[in-house]
Design a protein around this motif. Sequence first.
Motif, PDB file in Angstrom:
ATOM      1  N   UNK A  76       1.309  -1.311   0.014  1.00  0.00           N
ATOM      2  CA  UNK A  76       0.010   0.190   0.170  1.00  0.00           C
ATOM      3  C   UNK A  76       0.818   1.073   0.318  1.00  0.00           C
ATOM      4  N   UNK A  77       2.708   1.921   0.673  1.00  0.00           N
ATOM      5  CA  UNK A  77       2.946   2.066   1.115  1.00  0.00           C
ATOM      6  C   UNK A  77       3.178   2.611  -0.505  1.00  0.00           C
ATOM      7  N   UNK A  78       4.179   1.492  -1.114  1.00  0.00           N
ATOM      8  CA  UNK A  78       4.623   1.790  -2.391  1.00  0.00           C
ATOM      9  C   UNK A  78       3.065   1.472  -3.648  1.00  0.00           C
ATOM     10  N   UNK A  79       2.539   1.464  -3.617  1.00  0.00           N
ATOM     11  CA  UNK A  79       1.236   2.519  -4.291  1.00  0.00           C
ATOM     12  C   UNK A  79       0.849   3.690  -4.201  1.00  0.00           C
ATOM     13  N   UNK A  80       1.636   4.479  -3.130  1.00  0.00           N
ATOM     14  CA  UNK A  80       1.345   5.830  -2.873  1.00  0.00           C
ATOM     15  C   UNK A  80       2.078   6.061  -3.423  1.00  0.00           C
ATOM     16  N   UNK A  81       3.950   5.830  -3.306  1.00  0.00           N
ATOM     17  CA  UNK A  81       4.992   6.125  -4.302  1.00  0.00           C
ATOM     18  C   UNK A  81       4.943   6.349  -5.588  1.00  0.00           C
ATOM     19  N   UNK A  82       4.005   5.412  -6.077  1.00  0.00           N
ATOM     20  CA  UNK A  82       3.967   5.506  -7.376  1.00  0.00           C
ATOM     21  C   UNK A  82       2.386   6.335  -8.371  1.00  0.00           C
ATOM     22  N   UNK A  83       1.772   6.697  -7.181  1.00  0.00           N
ATOM     23  CA  UNK A  83       0.855   7.978  -7.659  1.00  0.00           C
ATOM     24  C   UNK A  83       1.309   8.897  -7.147  1.00  0.00           C
ATOM     25  N   UNK A  84       2.317   8.908  -6.436  1.00  0.00           N
ATOM     26  CA  UNK A  84       2.721  10.448  -6.337  1.00  0.00           C
ATOM     27  C   UNK A  84       3.684  10.884  -7.458  1.00  0.00           C
ATOM     28  N   UNK A  85       4.657  10.090  -7.667  1.00  0.00           N
ATOM     29  CA  UNK A  85       4.993   9.931  -8.512  1.00  0.00           C
ATOM     30  C   UNK A  85       4.958  10.034 -10.235  1.00  0.00           C
ATOM     31  N   UNK A  86       3.503   9.913  -9.819  1.00  0.00           N
ATOM     32  CA  UNK A  86       2.225   9.911 -11.563  1.00  0.00           C
ATOM     33  C   UNK A  86       1.999  11.691 -11.322  1.00  0.00           C
ATOM     34  N   UNK A  87       2.060  11.856 -10.394  1.00  0.00           N
ATOM     35  CA  UNK A  87       1.144  13.616 -10.243  1.00  0.00           C
ATOM     36  C   UNK A  87       2.251  13.970 -10.790  1.00  0.00           C
ATOM     37  N   UNK A  88       3.616  13.973 -10.082  1.00  0.00           N
ATOM     38  CA  UNK A  88       4.714  14.918 -10.593  1.00  0.00           C
ATOM     39  C   UNK A  88       5.051  14.936 -11.350  1.00  0.00           C
ATOM     40  N   UNK A  89       4.922  13.781 -12.321  1.00  0.00           N
ATOM     41  CA  UNK A  89       5.603  13.993 -13.644  1.00  0.00           C
ATOM     42  C   UNK A  89       4.263  14.784 -14.520  1.00  0.00           C
ATOM     43  N   UNK A  90       3.293  14.627 -14.188  1.00  0.00           N
ATOM     44  CA  UNK A  90       2.012  14.968 -14.603  1.00  0.00           C
ATOM     45  C   UNK A  90       2.396  16.832 -13.825  1.00  0.00           C
ATOM     46  N   UNK A  91       2.227  17.078 -12.994  1.00  0.00           N
ATOM     47  CA  UNK A  91       2.747  18.795 -13.246  1.00  0.00           C
ATOM     48  C   UNK A  91       3.561  18.926 -13.978  1.00  0.00           C
ATOM     49  N   UNK A  92       5.161  18.368 -13.757  1.00  0.00           N
ATOM     50  CA  UNK A  92       6.050  18.720 -14.492  1.00  0.00           C
ATOM     51  C   UNK A  92       6.110  18.387 -16.232  1.00  0.00           C
ATOM     52  N   UNK A  93       5.361  18.116 -16.557  1.00  0.00           N
ATOM     53  CA  UNK A  93       4.823  17.928 -17.810  1.00  0.00           C
ATOM     54  C   UNK A  93       5.284  19.518 -18.901  1.00  0.00           C
ATOM     55  N   UNK A  94       5.883  19.412 -20.280  1.00  0.00           N
ATOM     56  CA  UNK A  94       5.333  20.302 -20.888  1.00  0.00           C
ATOM     57  C   UNK A  94       3.811  20.989 -21.112  1.00  0.00           C
ATOM     58  N   UNK A  95       3.845  22.243 -20.749  1.00  0.00           N
ATOM     59  CA  UNK A  95       2.280  23.150 -21.493  1.00  0.00           C
ATOM     60  C   UNK A  95       1.216  22.385 -19.987  1.00  0.00           C
ATOM     61  N   UNK A  96      -0.222  23.038 -20.278  1.00  0.00           N
ATOM     62  CA  UNK A  96      -0.687  22.404 -18.492  1.00  0.00           C
ATOM     63  C   UNK A  96      -2.037  21.114 -19.003  1.00  0.00           C
ATOM     64  N   UNK A  97      -2.065  20.501 -20.436  1.00  0.00           N
ATOM     65  CA  UNK A  97      -2.933  19.779 -20.553  1.00  0.00           C
ATOM     66  C   UNK A  97      -3.252  18.310 -19.888  1.00  0.00           C
ATOM     67  N   UNK A  98      -1.596  18.729 -19.260  1.00  0.00           N
ATOM     68  CA  UNK A  98      -2.390  17.160 -18.084  1.00  0.00           C
ATOM     69  C   UNK A  98      -2.456  17.351 -16.458  1.00  0.00           C
ATOM     70  N   UNK A  99      -2.743  18.880 -16.511  1.00  0.00           N
ATOM     71  CA  UNK A  99      -2.787  19.641 -15.351  1.00  0.00           C
ATOM     72  C   UNK A  99      -5.030  18.807 -14.855  1.00  0.00           C
ATOM     73  N   UNK A 100      -5.359  19.200 -15.689  1.00  0.00           N
ATOM     74  CA  UNK A 100      -7.202  18.663 -15.533  1.00  0.00           C
ATOM     75  C   UNK A 100      -7.465  17.292 -14.849  1.00  0.00           C
ATOM     76  N   UNK A 101      -6.337  16.284 -16.072  1.00  0.00           N
ATOM     77  CA  UNK A 101      -6.889  14.642 -15.364  1.00  0.00           C
ATOM     78  C   UNK A 101      -5.174  14.441 -14.598  1.00  0.00           C
ATOM     79  N   UNK A 102      -4.749  15.530 -13.655  1.00  0.00           N
ATOM     80  CA  UNK A 102      -3.790  14.967 -12.910  1.00  0.00           C
ATOM     81  C   UNK A 102      -4.476  15.241 -11.386  1.00  0.00           C
ATOM     82  N   UNK A 103      -5.687  16.460 -11.188  1.00  0.00           N
ATOM     83  CA  UNK A 103      -6.517  16.562 -10.463  1.00  0.00           C
ATOM     84  C   UNK A 103      -7.459  15.042 -10.152  1.00  0.00           C
TER      85      UNK A 103
END
Length: 302
Positions: A76-103
Amino acid sequence: NFWLPATYAAASAPVAGVFAILTKVGIYALLRFETLLHATGSPAPFGGEWLFYCGLATIAIGSLGILATQRLERLAGFLVIVSSGTLLAAIGFRGTALTGPALFYLVSSVLGSGAFFMVVEMVQRNRAYAADLLAISFEAFGLQDPASDTEHPDETVGLPIPGAMAFLGLTFVSCALLLTGLPPLSGFVAKFSLLAAAIAEAPGGNPLPSWLLVAALLLSGLAGIISLSRLGVRVFWSGERSTPRLLWVEAGPVAGLIALCAILALGAGPATDYFRVTAESLHNPAAYINAVLPADAGGTGE
């Protein structure tokens, strides 16, 4: 990656669920800082693509941890890490297209993680410490697990709910679907939205970040499916284990969180529009800045 799985595994289930929420609060704080500072040139460390690649590295390390762990609470803890990494990658992605799906993904992962921590505690209630690791060792050497003939008296006092194992099995499967991004719950909608947005951005400019994100999302989901299936089979298909006692007050919150995810999936259209508008507001911080620092405050609006 070094302290979170052990810490969350040692905490009680409700506390670990709250910790999972707080982790996402930190991710949202990074998003707010990035969008607010973008208007001033995004000074380091908020500018550049470093956040995207740190997110990919977090997904990779979390996926390795998912495959390596033999305990549900650490999983369960490692799944939290994966989800956090997914959000970090989406936030750092170029442009703003992934912000809505990330939320959308943030809300779904918070609900799913909280439910999973509580399900894990109820599933593990009648299992001895390190039972999963011992089961692998006995299976590898073709031995009989002596723990299978041992009664565990430390059961919760109270009347068990009807069909406790059926309830635990259904909620475990529901959490697995949510956290790995499989249909039909909101985790699938959120991950599909991220994949669709990343693929749509591939033709413009350098397509490498888009395909790296797509590969990371798919491979992390596969790692989650493998580990959850392996541990789920070991937990629920062991005929010798006794049925845990569950109270309605324990089962109710888990059922409620999963029901919220189902409602989020059924209302995916309005929810997606809401998160899209929220993302547009985040990336246009002028109204927020003017509300906090009005033009007549101290004679300046800057």
